[in-house]
Design a protein around this motif. Sequence first.
Motif, PDB file in Angstrom:
ATOM      1  N   UNK A 460     -48.709-126.813 -63.445  1.00 46.84           N
ATOM      2  CA  UNK A 460     -48.959-127.447 -62.150  1.00 46.84           C
ATOM      3  C   UNK A 460     -48.134-128.713 -61.940  1.00 46.84           C
ATOM      4  N   UNK A 461     -47.618-129.283 -63.040  1.00 46.18           N
ATOM      5  CA  UNK A 461     -46.761-130.466 -62.925  1.00 46.18           C
ATOM      6  C   UNK A 461     -45.288-130.090 -62.802  1.00 46.18           C
ATOM      7  N   UNK A 462     -44.989-128.791 -62.810  1.00 43.07           N
ATOM      8  CA  UNK A 462     -43.608-128.343 -62.693  1.00 43.07           C
ATOM      9  C   UNK A 462     -42.863-128.269 -64.003  1.00 43.07           C
ATOM     10  N   UNK A 463     -43.565-128.403 -65.141  1.00 43.12           N
ATOM     11  CA  UNK A 463     -42.910-128.306 -66.439  1.00 43.12           C
ATOM     12  C   UNK A 463     -42.772-126.839 -66.847  1.00 43.12           C
ATOM     13  N   UNK A 464     -41.636-126.523 -67.458  1.00 45.88           N
ATOM     14  CA  UNK A 464     -41.348-125.148 -67.827  1.00 45.88           C
ATOM     15  C   UNK A 464     -41.526-124.914 -69.321  1.00 45.88           C
ATOM     16  N   UNK A 465     -41.740-123.675 -69.672  1.00 47.43           N
ATOM     17  CA  UNK A 465     -41.728-123.259 -71.076  1.00 47.43           C
ATOM     18  C   UNK A 465     -40.329-122.820 -71.455  1.00 47.43           C
TER      19      UNK A 465
END
Length: 474
Positions: A460-465
């Motif tokens: 939800x914070x826009x961080x990717x795996x």
Amino acid sequence: MRPTRRGFLTAGAAAAVAGAATFATPGIASADPGNGNNVDFPSGPGVRMRPQAPDKELRAMIKEIDGERQRAIIEKLVSFGTRHTLSSQTDPNRGIGAARDWLFAEMQRLAAPSNGRMTVELQSFTQTAGVPTPTVITNVITTLRGSVEPDRIYVVTGHYDSRVTDLANFTSDAPGADDDGSGVAAVLEMIRVMATRESKATIVLAAVAGEEEGVFGSTFMAQQFKAAGADIQGMFSNDIIGSPVGDDGLVDPHALRLFAEGVPDTETPNQRAVRQADGGENDGPSRQLARFVTNVANNSDTDMQAHIIYRRDRFLRGSDHLPFLARGYPAGRFTEPHENFAHQHQDVRVVDGVQFGDLIEFVDFDFLPRATRVNVAAMWSLANGPGTPKNAQLADPVLTNSSTLSWAASTDPDIAGYEIVWRPCTEPDWTNVIAVGNVTTVTVPLAKDNVFLGVRAVDTAGRHSPVAFPTPNP
């Protein structure tokens, strides 16, 4: 002029570029064929891949890394005279035992502000093979337990043992300032800046021993994790990260090498047959981990560029990530860009005016903090973003000009959805991304014959795996 490669487009992808509604997921922008860099990519659905910028907390952590603190750490390590694996374990001032005890106390001191989130332990065992007599090897390990997904783990190490020219010589001074006081100094600084913060996944920060004789400490550590069924989704060894100056005269103060294997060390004959069929030799989990590092750490905040080296380690050499690779964990090694071999594995001496030996005067305390910032950016982004999607598969029939991907749903409560990434087969890194929403299967108008595809999670914070490379499941 090179010929255009538009012939690689499927009919659906060509329509997507033209603006037709061929892809069901809303919000998909067309890729711009003219990217301004004279790079001739095939056009197709999605948008250009962009780096993940550090958030406010990560920027603050990066700024807190202190080269003068790292200087004091290495000075202390050098003061023990030698940290050879076979040196004294009982002398309070000289030898590997004194270094071990100081590291344990120092890690406890640095972890104290965590209010119990960080724990410090000594992990000891007796090594019988590869040493003249049975020898106790001790890893010093700090663990920052994750607050949301504690069973998802990321590991970073530096080795605190040292050596001189003759590996059997455990009495001569072996300062080990760069190899690998620099890696240990990175680990201790990471403990300090992370102690007051909370991560979603678990981070393990370790000073390991017995590396020079045969990666003994990291082998035991990896074995323990494997026996416990640990879900280690990324591991980095920091080994010789203290100087940008090579003995060939090359200097690159803003570059760091990241060694990453392509074909997994644990590949089975059946997996080999699949890889040969799908062309995934450049897409093993360690390469995806390395690509993630460049995506989150190559920026003005770290003031550094990590360069992926397409091999598991330097030519015919190895470090503490190898035992993790051998047990199926994604792993890589950070090393300075150009090495000076007069300052590695050498007796301290002067020959024809040339100073040999791994002395602290050859460590650059502007460069070392930058290398550490790359580690912080990578580890914090991994531990606070979503985990790598599991069970990723290309699930459609072979004879189609589209591609259907599926994967297991994430257990991360902050998951927002998933993205399909793709790149032309000649490109080393992902070039385009398609947002597909919070689903676990999707069909995209791209021919799997002509591009490589992967899937990554986004929170939800826009961080990717990191990206998961799918295996065929026709």
